[in-house]
Design an enzyme around this catalytic site. Structure first.
Site, short mmCIF file in Angstrom:
data_model
loop_
_atom_site.label_atom_id
_atom_site.label_comp_id
_atom_site.label_asym_id
_atom_site.label_seq_id
_atom_site.Cartn_x
_atom_site.Cartn_y
_atom_site.Cartn_z
CG ASP A 1 -5.48 -5.74 2.94
OD1 ASP A 1 -6.05 -7.04 3.14
OD2 ASP A 1 -5.98 -4.75 1.58
CB SER B 1 -1.21 -0.11 0.95
OG SER B 1 -2.35 0.94 0.97
CG HIS C 1 -3.69 -0.93 -0.62
ND1 HIS C 1 -3.95 -0.77 0.44
CD2 HIS C 1 -4.65 -2.24 -0.48
CE1 HIS C 1 -4.37 -2.26 1.41
NE2 HIS C 1 -4.47 -2.25 0.17
#
Length: 191
Positions: free
Chosen positions: A134, A14, A41
Site C-alpha cells: 500500500d 503501517s 493502518h
C-alpha cells in the site's frame, strides 16, 4: 525538487508507524504552516488511539479527520479507523467506506492518489515503514502529478517492504532517513 511551493504533506505508514511518526511529527514546530494528512493502518475493530497519543507530543494541533471538513493549515489529520481518507478537489477532506484497497481501510493509496489530484505539484507524499505494498501506486501518482515523492530509506524502516515497494513503483522518489525527512519538512516551513 519541484519549483512550486509545497502546500500539503500526505503520509502513509503501517507496521512500525508509531515509532517513525514519533520521530517526525513532534519535530514540527507550532508555526509549521502546512497541513499534514496521515493514513496509518489501524485494525477496523480498534478505536484509533493515535490522535490522543500525538496530541500530547506535538506542538501542532492533532485531530481525527472529519467528512467535508476544510483542510486547515498547520494541522495534523489522522484518518479514522475503518474509513478511507480522501482530499476533494476543493481541498476539503472526505471519508469513504468504499471497499478496502490492498486489504486496508484506510488505504494509503487512496489518500495519496486523491491528494495528488487535488494538489498536483504542490503536494509532498511520504511512504514510511510497513509490511505490504500500500502506498506504492499512490506515491507514483504524487510523482506523476508533479509532486515531491519521498519513501523512507528501506534499510532504516522497521519493516522495509512498503517503502521498498514505493521506491520500485516510483523510481523518481527520494529515499530519505527520518532525520532527512525532518530536515526537508522544516525547510518547507521557511519557504
Amino acid at each position: 525538487m519541484n519549483a512550486q511551493p509545497i502546500q500539503a504533506i500526505a503520509i502513509g505508514a503501517s507496521a512500525g508507524a508509531v515509532q517513525a511518526l514519533l520521530r517526525i511529527l513532534p519535530a514540527l514546530p507550532a508555526d509549521f504552516p502546512l497541513p499534514v494528512l496521515i493514513v496509518v493502518h489501524v485494525p477496523p475493530d480498534r478505536s484509533n488511539a493515535l490522535v490522543a497519543l500525538f496530541q500530547s507530543k506535538c506542538p501542532l494541533p492533532v485531530r481525527e479527520a472529519e467528512d467535508k471538513e476544510p483542510i486547515a493549515a498547520g494541522t495534523i489529520y489522522f484518518a479514522p479507523s475503518d474509513y478511507h481518507l480522501l482530499v476533494e478537489a476543493d481541498r476539503s477532506l472526505a471519508l469513504s467506506w468504499d471497499e478496502p484497497v490492498n486489504h486496508s481501510r484506510p488505504a494509503i493509496d487512496v489518500l495519496l492518489q486523491s491528494a495528488a489530484d487535488a494538489y498536483g505539484p504542490a503536494l509532498a507524499g511520504i511512504v514510511l515503514t510497513g509490511a505490504n505494498h500500500d502506498g506504492a501506486a499512490g506515491l507514483a501518482a504524487v510523482a506523476d502529478a508533479g509532486g515531491f515523492a519521498i519513501a523512507q530509506e528501506p534499510a532504516e524502516a522497521q519493516v522495509a517492504t512498503m517503502p521498498a515497494a514505493a521506491l520500485a513503483a516510483c523510481p523518481s522518489a527520494s529515499a530519505m532517513t527520518l532525520d532527512d525527512m525532518i530536515f526537508y519538512l522544516l525547510t518547507l516551513a521557511t519557504t
